[in-house]
Structure formats: C-alpha cells, structure tokens
Design an enzyme around this catalytic site. Sequence first.
Site, PDB file in Angstrom:
ATOM      1  CE  LYS A  75      -4.193  -1.925   2.039  1.00  0.00           C
ATOM      2  NZ  LYS A  75      -5.232  -1.778   3.066  1.00  0.00           N
ATOM      3  CG  ASP A 111      -8.491   0.299   3.501  1.00  0.00           C
ATOM      4  OD1 ASP A 111      -9.181  -0.532   2.869  1.00  0.00           O
ATOM      5  OD2 ASP A 111      -7.250   0.225   3.556  1.00  0.00           O
TER       6      ASP A 111
END
Length: 282
Positions: A75, A111
């Site tokens: 990420k 997220d």
Amino acid sequence: MADSRETIFNHAFVVGYPIKHSRSPLIHGHWLKRFGIEGSYERVAVSPENFEAFIAGLKSGASGFRGGNVTIPHKEAACRLADVLDGLAEELGAANTLWMEEGRLNATNTDGIGFTASLDASHPGWDGVDRAVILGAGGASRAIVQAVRDRGIGEINVVNRSLERAMELADRFGPAVHAHPMSALSEVCEGAGLFINTTSLGMDGEPVAEMPFDRLLSSALVTDIVYVPLMTPILLQAKARGLATVDGLGMLLHQAVPGFERWFGQRPVVDEELRNLVIADM
Ligand code: ATR
C-alpha cells in the site's frame, strides 16, 4: 477524451503478497456477473522486489489492466509510485485502489470511507457523537481515524499498546486526535458514543480482556474491523451490555465500491446477497 485503453480492457486485479486469502475476487466477481460485464478481476501475487515492475507494466498498458486493488505489503509503495494521488492517499501515505486515467496512474485509499459507509448503511446519524475511542494505531487505524475525523467527530482518542505509534498518528491527523496508552482505556471510554477496534484482538480465538464498556454512553455504537469471526469477542462483550454493534464485514464490502465503479463504470450496491455470499465462503 477517454484513454483509448479504457475501451479495450475490462480487467482489474488485486495485488498483494501473499494474496491467496483475499476475498476481493469474490466481491468483484459477484458484481461483474450482476451487471453482465464481460471482464475479470484477478488475484496477482507480486513480491516486494517485483512490485515496481508490476506498476510499470500497468502504466505502459502492457499488463492489460485498467486498475486494481493493492493490499499488504504494497500500500505504501503504490502511493509512492502512482502519478496522481487524491487527498486521502496523499495524507495517509498508503493507497488501496489504483486506476489508469489519461495515461496516468491514479491512487486513492477507500478503507476509511468503506468503514464510514458501512456505519451509514446500518446506523445513519452515527456521526452525531461528540467523542470516539479507537483501539489500535496500525495501518487500518490510520485510514479509519482519517475518515472519522473527516466526518467531523470533535474528539478522537486513539489508545494503543505502543504509545509512540498512537502519538505518531495523533501528530499526523491534527488537533481532534489524541494519543493514549492502554492504561487510559477506561478513562477515555467515559461518555464516548463510538468505540472502534482496529487491532487483531479476538481474531486468533484467544480470549480478550474485559473492555470498559460500562463507561460508554448507553447509546454508544461498538464496531470491530475483524470479521472472522463475525461476532468477535469485543462485539459479544458490547452486546452483553445492550450496546449497538457493527461487524467488520461491511467495511470490507463497502471499500470495494469505488474501485469497481472506476474500472467498470457502474456503481455496485452492497446488499444481503453479497454479504451472505462472503459469509458462506468464510
Ligand atoms: P493493520 O495494518 O491491520 O492495522 P498493524 O499495522 O500490524 O496492522 O497494526 C496492528 C494493531 O494492532 C496495532 O495497533 C497493534 O499494537 P502495537 O502498535 O502496539 O503493535 C495492535 N495489536 C496487535 N496485537 C495486539 C495485542 N495482542 N494487544 C494489543 N494490541 C495489539
């Protein structure tokens, strides 16, 4: 004008290392079928040393992907290698969703909005609380702290085993966010209307210490990002005290929505059918 590649490829990926256990292919596969889109969403295992080459293939169009999801451990690297970051990815320094647009690789992080969308769906008005407690200060916590702050919660108390990590997080996200050691958990729960567990506590079947849920408001909402099992020890404790709870599966499903819409041009819905499909696979 749209990138010509966009009209040719209908393929997206989830890249990670390892990637075997990702449930994203099940979610996106369901939506592809639902919309009758001839496309694919596939798992790609890429080791850290090969990630830059993977991104180069994406940017050149050689890999044939329109975009995809990024998971552990890539990420942060995805954020570094993208050409265009939105405000969320830029502040977090981590991206989970990539897409090509006009020849440039764009990145965001869904997220946090996946988390808040899950609460919006099950408990509209949840963001009317004055104070929240967030247990944990890892990557998942970062995205959730950002999203909860962006919804205007005035006081966010992050409690973590390592105080240093909680302090880094508080520094990054500004004056609404405060760092505390575990020993302060009971104190910060006093009068709070939202409790979020972002740690792996309860995931391994190990017993979890008694949470000070008697200190929360009686109207408080308790959420856990762990979704295996769905009813975690922390949620069971909250339920036993008559508090409202939200499990972690909603966040997983809702974080997938913006990516699908980017790659395939349709906005999918998160419904019971999808939830049950993922539960059946657990
Ligand atoms: P993720 O990216 O999934 O959030 P992470 O970055 O490894 O994962 O963060 C895990 C979080 O769970 C951290 O807040 C960690 O606390 P530390 O920062 O002190 O390591 C927390 N955590 C994991 N196991 C824990 C345990 N047994 N007790 C308390 N906190 C725990």
